[in-house]
Design an enzyme around this catalytic site. Structure first.
Site, PDB file in Angstrom:
ATOM      1  N   PHE A 133      14.206  11.167   7.566  1.00  0.00           N
ATOM      2  CA  PHE A 133      13.225  11.871   8.414  1.00  0.00           C
ATOM      3  C   PHE A 133      13.691  13.287   8.713  1.00  0.00           C
ATOM      4  O   PHE A 133      13.749  13.728   9.853  1.00  0.00           O
ATOM      5  CB  PHE A 133      12.978  11.075   9.700  1.00  0.00           C
ATOM      6  CG  PHE A 133      11.601  11.271  10.263  1.00  0.00           C
ATOM      7  CD1 PHE A 133      10.484  11.079   9.477  1.00  0.00           C
ATOM      8  CD2 PHE A 133      11.428  11.645  11.587  1.00  0.00           C
ATOM      9  CE1 PHE A 133       9.198  11.259   9.994  1.00  0.00           C
ATOM     10  CE2 PHE A 133      10.159  11.818  12.118  1.00  0.00           C
ATOM     11  CZ  PHE A 133       9.042  11.628  11.322  1.00  0.00           C
ATOM     12  N   GLY A 134      14.035  14.017   7.642  1.00  0.00           N
ATOM     13  CA  GLY A 134      14.322  15.452   7.772  1.00  0.00           C
ATOM     14  C   GLY A 134      13.012  16.220   7.737  1.00  0.00           C
ATOM     15  O   GLY A 134      11.939  15.689   8.043  1.00  0.00           O
ATOM     16  N   ARG A 135      13.117  17.472   7.305  1.00  0.00           N
ATOM     17  CA  ARG A 135      11.939  18.350   7.365  1.00  0.00           C
ATOM     18  C   ARG A 135      10.787  17.846   6.500  1.00  0.00           C
ATOM     19  O   ARG A 135       9.632  17.861   6.902  1.00  0.00           O
ATOM     20  CB  ARG A 135      12.334  19.765   6.949  1.00  0.00           C
ATOM     21  CG  ARG A 135      13.152  20.455   8.022  1.00  0.00           C
ATOM     22  CD  ARG A 135      13.880  21.658   7.482  1.00  0.00           C
ATOM     23  NE  ARG A 135      15.131  21.245   6.871  1.00  0.00           N
ATOM     24  CZ  ARG A 135      16.278  21.901   7.001  1.00  0.00           C
ATOM     25  NH1 ARG A 135      16.338  22.997   7.719  1.00  0.00           N
ATOM     26  NH2 ARG A 135      17.380  21.462   6.415  1.00  0.00           N
ATOM     27  N   ARG A 166      19.377   8.013   8.729  1.00  0.00           N
ATOM     28  CA  ARG A 166      20.794   7.713   9.005  1.00  0.00           C
ATOM     29  C   ARG A 166      21.161   7.905  10.468  1.00  0.00           C
ATOM     30  O   ARG A 166      21.859   7.110  11.056  1.00  0.00           O
ATOM     31  CB  ARG A 166      21.660   8.628   8.160  1.00  0.00           C
ATOM     32  CG  ARG A 166      22.543   7.892   7.198  1.00  0.00           C
ATOM     33  CD  ARG A 166      23.284   8.874   6.461  1.00  0.00           C
ATOM     34  NE  ARG A 166      22.531  10.138   6.579  1.00  0.00           N
ATOM     35  CZ  ARG A 166      22.672  11.138   5.764  1.00  0.00           C
ATOM     36  NH1 ARG A 166      23.513  11.040   4.801  1.00  0.00           N
ATOM     37  NH2 ARG A 166      21.970  12.236   5.921  1.00  0.00           N
ATOM     38  N   THR A 214       9.594  11.225  -4.022  1.00  0.00           N
ATOM     39  CA  THR A 214       9.613  12.659  -4.322  1.00  0.00           C
ATOM     40  C   THR A 214      10.996  13.221  -3.979  1.00  0.00           C
ATOM     41  O   THR A 214      11.168  14.435  -3.900  1.00  0.00           O
ATOM     42  CB  THR A 214       8.559  13.428  -3.486  1.00  0.00           C
ATOM     43  OG1 THR A 214       8.786  13.155  -2.102  1.00  0.00           O
ATOM     44  CG2 THR A 214       7.141  13.045  -3.873  1.00  0.00           C
ATOM     45  N   ARG A 266      14.855  12.094  -5.050  1.00  0.00           N
ATOM     46  CA  ARG A 266      15.655  12.263  -6.257  1.00  0.00           C
ATOM     47  C   ARG A 266      15.555  10.980  -7.084  1.00  0.00           C
ATOM     48  O   ARG A 266      15.526   9.877  -6.518  1.00  0.00           O
ATOM     49  CB  ARG A 266      17.130  12.505  -5.915  1.00  0.00           C
ATOM     50  CG  ARG A 266      17.442  13.950  -5.539  1.00  0.00           C
ATOM     51  CD  ARG A 266      17.292  14.889  -6.749  1.00  0.00           C
ATOM     52  NE  ARG A 266      17.550  16.279  -6.440  1.00  0.00           N
ATOM     53  CZ  ARG A 266      16.619  17.177  -6.104  1.00  0.00           C
ATOM     54  NH1 ARG A 266      15.342  16.832  -6.019  1.00  0.00           N
ATOM     55  NH2 ARG A 266      16.947  18.420  -5.860  1.00  0.00           N
ATOM     56  N   GLU A 280      16.252  12.835 -15.437  1.00  0.00           N
ATOM     57  CA  GLU A 280      15.130  13.645 -15.925  1.00  0.00           C
ATOM     58  C   GLU A 280      15.635  14.899 -16.648  1.00  0.00           C
ATOM     59  O   GLU A 280      16.730  15.376 -16.329  1.00  0.00           O
ATOM     60  CB  GLU A 280      14.200  14.018 -14.749  1.00  0.00           C
ATOM     61  CG  GLU A 280      14.849  14.915 -13.704  1.00  0.00           C
ATOM     62  CD  GLU A 280      13.939  15.156 -12.498  1.00  0.00           C
ATOM     63  OE1 GLU A 280      13.438  14.187 -11.915  1.00  0.00           O
ATOM     64  OE2 GLU A 280      13.752  16.342 -12.147  1.00  0.00           O
ATOM     65  N   HIS A 316       8.118  16.314 -11.680  1.00  0.00           N
ATOM     66  CA  HIS A 316       8.887  17.023 -10.640  1.00  0.00           C
ATOM     67  C   HIS A 316       8.141  18.278 -10.154  1.00  0.00           C
ATOM     68  O   HIS A 316       8.632  19.397 -10.294  1.00  0.00           O
ATOM     69  CB  HIS A 316      10.282  17.384 -11.167  1.00  0.00           C
ATOM     70  CG  HIS A 316      11.297  17.543 -10.054  1.00  0.00           C
ATOM     71  ND1 HIS A 316      12.617  17.236 -10.186  1.00  0.00           N
ATOM     72  CD2 HIS A 316      11.163  18.010  -8.783  1.00  0.00           C
ATOM     73  CE1 HIS A 316      13.264  17.497  -9.059  1.00  0.00           C
ATOM     74  NE2 HIS A 316      12.390  17.970  -8.184  1.00  0.00           N
ATOM     75  N   GLY A 363       7.056  18.747  -6.933  1.00  0.00           N
ATOM     76  CA  GLY A 363       7.078  18.858  -5.465  1.00  0.00           C
ATOM     77  C   GLY A 363       6.916  20.276  -4.933  1.00  0.00           C
ATOM     78  O   GLY A 363       6.074  20.548  -4.084  1.00  0.00           O
TER      79      GLY A 363
HETATM   80  C1  DGY Z   1      14.497  20.742  -4.669  1.00  0.00           C
HETATM   81  O1  DGY Z   1      14.335  21.843  -4.168  1.00  0.00           O
HETATM   82  O2  DGY Z   1      15.489  20.070  -4.474  1.00  0.00           O
HETATM   83  C2  DGY Z   1      13.375  20.212  -5.507  1.00  0.00           C
HETATM   84  O3  DGY Z   1      13.605  18.982  -6.031  1.00  0.00           O
HETATM   85  C3  DGY Z   1      12.935  21.225  -6.516  1.00  0.00           C
HETATM   86  O4  DGY Z   1      12.003  21.929  -5.805  1.00  0.00           O
END
Ligand code: DGY
Length: 344
Positions: free
Chosen positions: A156-158, A180, A240, A242, A271, A289, A291
């Site tokens: 629950f980060g940004r 955590r 989304t 890793r 990947e 990827h 995001g």
């Molecule tokens: C990151 O910033 O870690 C992303 O996976 C790529 O934008």
């Protein structure tokens, strides 16, 4: 005075490359081909700063030099599990990342995947393009409603919080959180969220599970076969974060035997190589990827690297310092703090 020599390892948005070129003696990667470990080792002897990104594997092999001219790795991206912490500390390098600027767009992609899975958009698109659509009928590609369902957020980060904002205020979802460290009551109350203690507590209660924790060895296969078995048979998993966070072989099993309802992946273990078994899973939506892939965010990430470089070369602490110290010496007080910084 000579300008610091800076190497950019991949093509960046033009606006940022132009700015970099004004302030530094810059080498751009105009061919956009990833560097080999040997090229990295050479670069460490030639540049004051290297600006890598998620596709650069900065493991022990690429960092295996007795000493380096390079003092800072200004990573273009928030995640830095592709950079070997022990090796960079050994060389006395400082590492920075680019948080905040990509939180909105990464959460948007997580929500895109969630909706695509719930409403079977991937299956529908494939059917239509294959010329197999026979027309509307009451039983065709029936999905699951999103509004009012429970979303479990791991990390629950940004970015996790932005996902909660979209899910709660946009879709009236109930939010469960596993993190955590304890999340403050103020933050939880913004989204009417409830924190649970463990991943095991969260999985059986959630209709959708979205991963927003860091990658790296500590979270490798956090979602394994045993944990997938704890999800509802209708539950949908979204990653989304890793690729390594999910055991993809176990995921293929769960999808093939319908022990979960579906999955959406924007990231993959190893990947851009994709486990071929994933391609056979109908209830899986996959994106390459994407995001942070918006003009605004990709430029924002680049300008954030520029800010970090500017501070570093002026002898100030870069705002996004994740490993090392402003002067390039590893501080013992930073030990073990990097994941906290990432998810804070
Ligand atoms: C990151 O910033 O870690 C992303 O996976 C790529 O934008």
């Amino acid at each position: 005075m000579a300008l610091p020599k800076v190497l950019v390892t991949r093509r960046w948005p033009k606006a940022v490359e132009d700015q970099l070129s004004k302030h530094y003696d810059v080498t751009l990667n105009t061919g956009d081909v990833p560097l080999t470990p040997a090229q990295f080792r050479t670069a460490l002897g030639e540049y004051d700063a290297i600006l890598p990104t998620v596709t650069d594997n900065l493991g022990p092999e690429a960092l295996d030099v007795p000493k380096a001219r390079t003092r800072i790795l200004g990573n273009y991206g928030v995640g830095f599990s592709h950079i070997n912490e022990t090796a960079v500390k050994g060389l006395g390098l400082t590492v920075t990342n680019t948080p905040d600027v990509l939180s909105d767009c990464t959460a948007d992609i997580a929500m895109t995947l969630l909706l695509m899975c719930a409403r079977r958009a991937g299956e529908g698109e494939r059917e239509l393009r294959a010329g197999d659509w026979t027309g509307w009928r009451p039983t065709h590609l029936v999905g699951t409603k999103v509004a009012g369902k429970t979303l479990g957020i791991i990390g629950f980060g940004r970015i996790g919080q932005e996902m909660a904002r979209r899910a709660h205020f946009g879709f009236g979802m109930n939010i469960l959180v596993q993190n955590r460290s304890r999340v403050s009551a103020d933050v939880l109350s913004k989204f009417n969220a409830t924190q649970v203690d463990t991943v095991e507590d969260l999985l059986p209660q959630a209709d959708f599970v979205s991963l927003h924790c860091p990658g790296g060895a500590a979270n490798r296969h956090l979602i394994n076969g045993a944990r997938l078995d704890l999800m509802k048979p209708t539950g949908i998993l979204i990653n989304t974060a890793r690729g390594e966070v999910v055991d993809e072989r176990a995921l293929v099993q769960s999808l093939s035997f319908d022990t979960i309802g579906g999955a959406g992946l924007d990231v993959f273990d190893g990947e851009p190589r994709i486990n071929p078994d994933l391609l056979q899973c109908d209830k899986l939506v996959m994106l390459p990827h994407l995001g942070s892939a918006t003009k605004e965010t990709r430029e924002g990430m680049g300008f954030r690297v520029l800010e970090n470089l500017k501070d570093f070369f002026a002898g100030r602490r870069p705002r996004d310092l994740v490993i090392g110290t402003p002067m390039g010496e590893t501080s013992p007080s930073m030990k073990g703090k990097t994941h906290e910084l990432l998810s804070s």
